[in-house]
Design an enzyme around this catalytic site. Structure first.
Site, PDB file in Angstrom:
ATOM      1  N   ASP A   1       0.849  -1.188   0.000  1.00  9.92           N
ATOM      2  CA  ASP A   1       0.000   0.000   0.000  1.00  9.92           C
ATOM      3  C   ASP A   1       0.890   1.246   0.000  1.00  9.92           C
ATOM      4  OD1 ASP A   1      -3.219   0.557   0.891  1.00  9.92           O
ATOM      5  OD2 ASP A   1      -1.805   2.226   1.106  1.00  9.92           O
ATOM      6  N   ILE A   2       0.514   2.234  -0.813  1.00  6.23           N
ATOM      7  CA  ILE A   2       1.322   3.455  -0.960  1.00  6.23           C
ATOM      8  C   ILE A   2       1.272   4.316   0.305  1.00  6.23           C
ATOM      9  CG2 ILE A   2      -0.440   5.012  -1.932  1.00  6.23           C
ATOM     10  CD1 ILE A   2       1.638   5.706  -4.137  1.00  6.23           C
TER      11      ILE A   2
ATOM     12  N   GLY B   1     -15.493   3.813   3.755  1.00  6.13           N
ATOM     13  CA  GLY B   1     -14.362   4.620   3.284  1.00  6.13           C
ATOM     14  C   GLY B   1     -13.666   4.060   2.056  1.00  6.13           C
ATOM     15  N   GLN B   2     -14.398   3.313   1.230  1.00  4.08           N
ATOM     16  CA  GLN B   2     -13.776   2.800   0.004  1.00  4.08           C
ATOM     17  C   GLN B   2     -13.370   3.965  -0.887  1.00  4.08           C
ATOM     18  OE1 GLN B   2     -16.104   0.051  -2.379  1.00  4.08           O
ATOM     19  NE2 GLN B   2     -14.372  -0.378  -3.735  1.00  4.08           N
TER      20      GLN B   2
ATOM     21  N   HIS C   1     -10.512  -4.869  -3.569  1.00  2.53           N
ATOM     22  CA  HIS C   1      -9.212  -5.197  -2.995  1.00  2.53           C
ATOM     23  C   HIS C   1      -9.365  -5.636  -1.546  1.00  2.53           C
ATOM     24  CE1 HIS C   1      -9.967  -0.869  -2.544  1.00  2.53           C
ATOM     25  NE2 HIS C   1      -9.338  -0.944  -1.387  1.00  2.53           N
ATOM     26  N   LEU C   2      -8.445  -6.509  -1.166  1.00  2.00           N
ATOM     27  CA  LEU C   2      -8.380  -7.032   0.194  1.00  2.00           C
ATOM     28  C   LEU C   2      -7.130  -6.442   0.849  1.00  2.00           C
ATOM     29  CD1 LEU C   2      -9.288  -9.134   2.355  1.00  2.00           C
ATOM     30  CD2 LEU C   2      -7.956 -10.842   1.080  1.00  2.00           C
ATOM     31  N   HIS C   3      -7.312  -5.774   1.982  1.00  2.79           N
ATOM     32  CA  HIS C   3      -6.161  -5.238   2.721  1.00  2.79           C
ATOM     33  C   HIS C   3      -5.634  -6.316   3.675  1.00  2.79           C
ATOM     34  CE1 HIS C   3      -6.919  -0.804   1.998  1.00  2.79           C
ATOM     35  NE2 HIS C   3      -8.150  -1.237   1.815  1.00  2.79           N
TER      36      HIS C   3
END
Ligand code: AMP
Ligand code: ZN
Length: 116
Positions: A32-33, A95-96, A102-104
């Site tokens: 993740d950035i 908060g998408q 995507h899966l965090h």
């Protein structure tokens, strides 16, 4: 937003830079950035699905695979025994921000429950 200007589709096609940690014909995982934890990896299907609520019956194996990849990466990152969190945000209240499913994978610190 269509797939033409989807940032995660571009990452999957290697059209923009990212730190890819895993890839196969169906899925890609990258750092993740804006990491929210010492380990923060985003796992995506190559297929452009905008949100989890749009997953169809035919996607069952694909979604299962994303979770399998997450557990494998958690083991590789040595957060299996300390613990980790897998999160999918869907739409506004969650908060998408990126409308490509995507899966965090988050780990390396203690998380609050319930989430904020
Ligand atoms: P969400 O709020 O669930 O939609 O999460 C989107 C995630 O994608 C956030 O954690 C962002 O930091 C991350 N993100 C956005 N753009 C990029 C990018 N170009 N490379 C890596 N991660 C990104
Ligand atoms: Zn996409």
């Amino acid at each position: 937003m269509g797939m033409g200007d989807c940032i995660f589709c571009k990452i999957a096609k290697d059209e923009i830079e990212s730190k890819i940690v895993y890839q196969d014909p169906d899925a890609v995982a990258f750092e993740d950035i804006n990491p929210r934890a010492p380990v923060h990896i985003v796992i995506i299907p190559r297929k452009h699905i905008e949100r989890i609520s749009q997953v169809g019956k035919g996607d069952n194996a694909l979604i299962g695979k994303l979770f399998f990849i997450a557990t494998k990466l958690a083991r590789e990152k040595n957060i299996e025994s300390s613990g980790y969190r897998l999160v999918i945000n869907c739409n506004k209240d969650a908060g998408q921000e990126v409308f490509h499913l995507h899966l965090h994978l988050l780990g390396g610190r203690k998380f609050a429950w319930p989430p904020g």
